[in-house]
Design a protein around this motif. Sequence first.
Motif, PDB file in Angstrom:
ATOM      1  N   ASP A 225      46.432  37.556  35.596  1.00  0.00           N
ATOM      2  CA  ASP A 225      46.612  37.293  34.167  1.00  0.00           C
ATOM      3  C   ASP A 225      45.875  38.324  33.324  1.00  0.00           C
ATOM      4  OD1 ASP A 225      48.073  35.138  34.820  1.00  0.00           O
ATOM      5  OD2 ASP A 225      46.466  33.672  34.533  1.00  0.00           O
ATOM      6  N   ILE A 226      44.611  38.543  33.664  1.00  0.00           N
ATOM      7  CA  ILE A 226      43.810  39.476  32.876  1.00  0.00           C
ATOM      8  C   ILE A 226      44.389  40.880  32.973  1.00  0.00           C
ATOM      9  CG2 ILE A 226      41.527  40.487  32.598  1.00  0.00           C
ATOM     10  CD1 ILE A 226      40.434  37.854  33.836  1.00  0.00           C
ATOM     11  N   LEU A 227      44.767  41.250  34.171  1.00  0.00           N
ATOM     12  CA  LEU A 227      45.358  42.575  34.354  1.00  0.00           C
ATOM     13  C   LEU A 227      46.651  42.686  33.562  1.00  0.00           C
ATOM     14  CD1 LEU A 227      45.097  45.262  35.917  1.00  0.00           C
ATOM     15  CD2 LEU A 227      46.558  44.261  37.661  1.00  0.00           C
ATOM     16  N   GLY A 228      47.436  41.609  33.575  1.00  0.00           N
ATOM     17  CA  GLY A 228      48.696  41.615  32.844  1.00  0.00           C
ATOM     18  C   GLY A 228      48.475  41.816  31.349  1.00  0.00           C
TER      19      GLY A 228
ATOM     20  N   ASP B 257      37.177  48.890  34.393  1.00  0.00           N
ATOM     21  CA  ASP B 257      36.483  48.819  33.103  1.00  0.00           C
ATOM     22  C   ASP B 257      36.576  47.470  32.415  1.00  0.00           C
ATOM     23  OD1 ASP B 257      35.662  51.364  33.410  1.00  0.00           O
ATOM     24  OD2 ASP B 257      37.269  52.260  32.213  1.00  0.00           O
ATOM     25  N   HIS B 258      37.623  46.688  32.660  1.00  0.00           N
ATOM     26  CA  HIS B 258      37.774  45.440  31.922  1.00  0.00           C
ATOM     27  C   HIS B 258      36.621  44.499  32.274  1.00  0.00           C
ATOM     28  CE1 HIS B 258      39.411  41.736  30.348  1.00  0.00           C
ATOM     29  NE2 HIS B 258      40.326  42.447  29.709  1.00  0.00           N
ATOM     30  N   PRO B 259      35.937  43.956  31.255  1.00  0.00           N
ATOM     31  CA  PRO B 259      34.742  43.142  31.553  1.00  0.00           C
ATOM     32  C   PRO B 259      35.029  41.927  32.437  1.00  0.00           C
ATOM     33  CG  PRO B 259      35.345  43.027  29.231  1.00  0.00           C
ATOM     34  CD  PRO B 259      36.126  44.134  29.807  1.00  0.00           C
ATOM     35  N   ASP B 260      36.245  41.393  32.400  1.00  0.00           N
ATOM     36  CA  ASP B 260      36.538  40.241  33.247  1.00  0.00           C
ATOM     37  C   ASP B 260      37.063  40.633  34.620  1.00  0.00           C
ATOM     38  OD1 ASP B 260      35.764  38.589  31.215  1.00  0.00           O
ATOM     39  OD2 ASP B 260      37.776  38.477  30.336  1.00  0.00           O
ATOM     40  N   LEU B 261      37.236  41.914  34.860  1.00  0.00           N
ATOM     41  CA  LEU B 261      37.695  42.363  36.187  1.00  0.00           C
ATOM     42  C   LEU B 261      36.571  43.089  36.907  1.00  0.00           C
ATOM     43  CD1 LEU B 261      41.232  43.610  35.136  1.00  0.00           C
ATOM     44  CD2 LEU B 261      40.727  41.568  36.450  1.00  0.00           C
ATOM     45  N   ARG B 262      36.144  44.227  36.316  1.00  0.00           N
ATOM     46  CA  ARG B 262      34.954  44.945  36.805  1.00  0.00           C
ATOM     47  C   ARG B 262      34.937  45.164  38.318  1.00  0.00           C
ATOM     48  NH1 ARG B 262      33.216  46.832  32.559  1.00  0.00           N
ATOM     49  NH2 ARG B 262      31.631  45.919  31.225  1.00  0.00           N
ATOM     50  N   PHE B 263      35.976  45.790  38.824  1.00  0.00           N
ATOM     51  CA  PHE B 263      35.923  46.192  40.228  1.00  0.00           C
ATOM     52  C   PHE B 263      35.229  47.546  40.274  1.00  0.00           C
ATOM     53  CE2 PHE B 263      39.202  42.985  40.275  1.00  0.00           C
ATOM     54  CZ  PHE B 263      38.915  42.298  41.433  1.00  0.00           C
ATOM     55  N   GLU B 264      33.888  47.487  40.346  1.00  0.00           N
ATOM     56  CA  GLU B 264      33.115  48.726  40.216  1.00  0.00           C
ATOM     57  C   GLU B 264      33.238  49.620  41.444  1.00  0.00           C
ATOM     58  OE1 GLU B 264      31.500  45.816  40.619  1.00  0.00           O
ATOM     59  OE2 GLU B 264      30.424  45.278  38.801  1.00  0.00           O
ATOM     60  N   LEU B 265      33.416  48.998  42.581  1.00  0.00           N
ATOM     61  CA  LEU B 265      33.406  49.779  43.808  1.00  0.00           C
ATOM     62  C   LEU B 265      34.796  49.804  44.424  1.00  0.00           C
ATOM     63  CD1 LEU B 265      30.119  48.652  45.577  1.00  0.00           C
ATOM     64  CD2 LEU B 265      30.476  50.600  44.100  1.00  0.00           C
TER      65      LEU B 265
ATOM     66  N   LEU C 258      39.111  46.986  46.924  1.00  0.00           N
ATOM     67  CA  LEU C 258      38.191  47.014  45.785  1.00  0.00           C
ATOM     68  C   LEU C 258      37.182  45.876  45.905  1.00  0.00           C
ATOM     69  CD1 LEU C 258      40.674  47.544  42.826  1.00  0.00           C
ATOM     70  CD2 LEU C 258      39.724  49.229  44.374  1.00  0.00           C
ATOM     71  N   LEU C 259      36.028  46.106  45.311  1.00  0.00           N
ATOM     72  CA  LEU C 259      34.979  45.091  45.327  1.00  0.00           C
ATOM     73  C   LEU C 259      34.362  45.002  43.941  1.00  0.00           C
ATOM     74  CD1 LEU C 259      32.990  43.237  46.996  1.00  0.00           C
ATOM     75  CD2 LEU C 259      31.550  45.240  47.192  1.00  0.00           C
ATOM     76  N   SER C 260      34.193  43.785  43.461  1.00  0.00           N
ATOM     77  CA  SER C 260      33.542  43.571  42.179  1.00  0.00           C
ATOM     78  C   SER C 260      32.207  42.890  42.432  1.00  0.00           C
ATOM     79  CB  SER C 260      34.417  42.697  41.283  1.00  0.00           C
ATOM     80  OG  SER C 260      33.659  42.235  40.200  1.00  0.00           O
ATOM     81  N   ILE C 261      31.128  43.626  42.251  1.00  0.00           N
ATOM     82  CA  ILE C 261      29.801  43.032  42.433  1.00  0.00           C
ATOM     83  C   ILE C 261      29.515  42.078  41.285  1.00  0.00           C
ATOM     84  CG2 ILE C 261      27.333  43.527  42.571  1.00  0.00           C
ATOM     85  CD1 ILE C 261      27.991  46.153  43.874  1.00  0.00           C
ATOM     86  N   THR C 262      29.942  42.477  40.070  1.00  0.00           N
ATOM     87  CA  THR C 262      29.681  41.653  38.884  1.00  0.00           C
ATOM     88  C   THR C 262      30.200  40.243  39.066  1.00  0.00           C
ATOM     89  OG1 THR C 262      29.936  43.647  37.575  1.00  0.00           O
ATOM     90  CG2 THR C 262      29.976  41.557  36.392  1.00  0.00           C
ATOM     91  N   HIS C 263      31.399  40.106  39.615  1.00  0.00           N
ATOM     92  CA  HIS C 263      32.004  38.785  39.746  1.00  0.00           C
ATOM     93  C   HIS C 263      31.855  38.237  41.157  1.00  0.00           C
ATOM     94  CE1 HIS C 263      33.601  38.829  35.711  1.00  0.00           C
ATOM     95  NE2 HIS C 263      33.975  40.069  35.912  1.00  0.00           N
TER      96      HIS C 263
END
Lengths: 467, 283
Positions: free
Chosen positions: B112-115, B156-164, B187-192
């Motif tokens: 959804d967020i990506l969309g 970059d999206h704050p609700d996605l944040r796949f930093e790695l 992909l890996l999101s440490i934030t989430h």
Amino acid sequence: MTTHDETIYDDTAASPGLDPALPGDPYGASVDDDTDDAPVFTVSGGDWNDLVDEATALSEERIVVNMGPQHPSTHGVLRLILELDGETVTEARAGIGYLHTGIEKNMEFRTWTQGVTFCTRMDYLTPMFQEAAYCLSIERLLGITERIPERASVIRVLMMELTRVSSHLIALGTGGMEMGATTVMTVGFRERERILRVFEAVTGLRMNNAYIRPGGVAQDVPHGAVDMVRGVVTELRTGLGELEKLLVENPLLKGRTVGVGYLDLTGCTALGVTGPVLRSTGLPHDLRKSAPYCGYETYDFEVITRSGCDAYDRLRIRIDEMYESLKIVEQTLDRLQRTEGQPVMVEDKKIAWPAQLAIGGDGQGNSLDHIREIMGTSMEALIHHFKLVTEGFRVPPGQAYAAVESAKGELGCHTVSDGGTRPYRAHFRDPSFNNLQAVAAMCEGSQVADVIVAVASIDPVMGGVDR
Amino acid sequence: MSDEKAEKNTSPEGTGLESGEGTTLPDKEVDSADTRTDDDRQAVDVAHATGVGRWAELSPVDSEPVKIGERRGMFGATRGQDTSGYGGLVTPTLLPGASARPYGSYFDEVADILGRALGESVGYDDAVEKVVVDRGEMTLFVAREHLVAVARVLRDHPDLRFELCMGVSGVHYPGEPGRELHAVYPLLSITHGSRRLRLEVTCPDDDAHVPSVVEVWPGNDWHEREVWDMFGIEFDGHPALTRILMPDDWPGHPQRKDYPLGGIPVEYKGGVVPPPDERRAYS
């Protein structure tokens, strides 16, 4: 079957690898080492200043130093290409590939179980982590993650944590040796030896164990193993104390490591760096906590972080992590005693090898009881054994990615199955391979001697880097 | 998906719902007909309101598994070694096809967020060819021309944040015409909380180009060099796409399926063991 088509070997023209138009031997050694009449010095001992004087006498603007791939302080066959201005490194690049053995390709030609014996040889200091990542991804493909017996997971955790300690001991030992501290090396290797003895008692091998198998582990721990490990943990605590006393407040070591190999959180995230290097920036990222596997969520341990972003803090993190690992090891021992006699392999007889191993007159092999059963009394058991060992089991088509927190960072395994008895593709994301990219960021602008320290603080193992 | 969002989107889109219910649904553990009951109405509503996932309900063809080859005989033995009498048996090799909503877990939220984020630029339906949720892992098949845009949003999206981005893994499917080479990005999101997501990009053998994501995740530098080395996928925009594991002057790309393993026969106790790729095989 399209996956491993036999016709490809007869038709060299169709293969992109074997162009018949190429003259001579396309795979022959290259002779193209032309350096365009630039002066070349070969350094093997002696005073560095003499060399610098000689080089500056030529009034060349750039001095490019090839450190390695046969240099003892580059952790195996790592080649560092350094551009120097005096003794300051202006550019640093790492050249790898000198230990490439084609393990991933080879795994596509063996059964899923045989693949364990290959991937264990990648990073030869952390064999259990490759085995665990590979087996976890296969288990996800098979959909049996939930059915792995508790005892098997406990043994996996025990072996992984001991591997972490042994890998960190080598990291400290070789790192110390590269800075000229041979005592650190001897202590490190001496303590690791204790762990290797445990591995030998449990798996039959000191390294390249092939112990963790899809569905569980190859065999149960032998009688007396729990007591043995308990003793080893006590000895390791003593040895670690010795190492700590040697290193932690040593002014020489601090002079060499504090502020060296600096890489902050931004740099780590940009370069995908994980493991102790990432935790030295203060970020408590550890897959054992954030995405637990093998039941790590049920163990009590801390994620060690520090905030110096340098080689000294990475060293301290490794020391403290070893204590945490020993804590986990002790918890696994209690659970091993509680689960005594429970299975160490998944129930499904289509996956689990029927034979347990035993020591015979000619070494380790299938247990005689099992041989007696399949050769003497049960033909069905013989057929089943034969089918499973020669043909292997089938894995439903699809792909999976499983990651474990290896001693060096995130070790990921991406496996693809086409429904056959062999991996269609098995790719390992080795943490050393990724982290070695940070060499340039850590070393440029520093002294040549600091390059050694910075590389040692990454703790790369070329077997894993090149695979 | 939050509750307030679901309440906002109460306007029913009955036509879309009914057409979704009428389609044949893949029989999978994560995404089965059993999980798609009335209480999934919210998810479907959100999907329609955001314009995400509509294709999955409207075009059931996409849900069909992907055939990458076929297996002959009972045991997979080749070279005339199948003496079982089942040599004529042909079984297609099918990879999991596209999944329909809801995907389960955090996957719907990510989609959804990506969309929404992509809606402003390239558009979700153009960028994401299909979504496969299989074995608890989500794979986004991304059109290669939109890969960098999708990667940037995911990072970059704050609700996605796949930093790695944990590198890229090449896979060669010679049996999938026009999509022979796949590049797979975990992909890996440490934030989430160590969320994972997988991107998959395909390209044909005769146009093996994929845009490089090094500008988004600089750590993918060596990984892309490795995939170029081993599979021959050219990553356009990579700063220095050279071989990394094989020698610089090596011809060919060794991990492609049409590249032989090689090897020599080995003598052992009087017998000769052929090289691994010439041994009897059951696969």
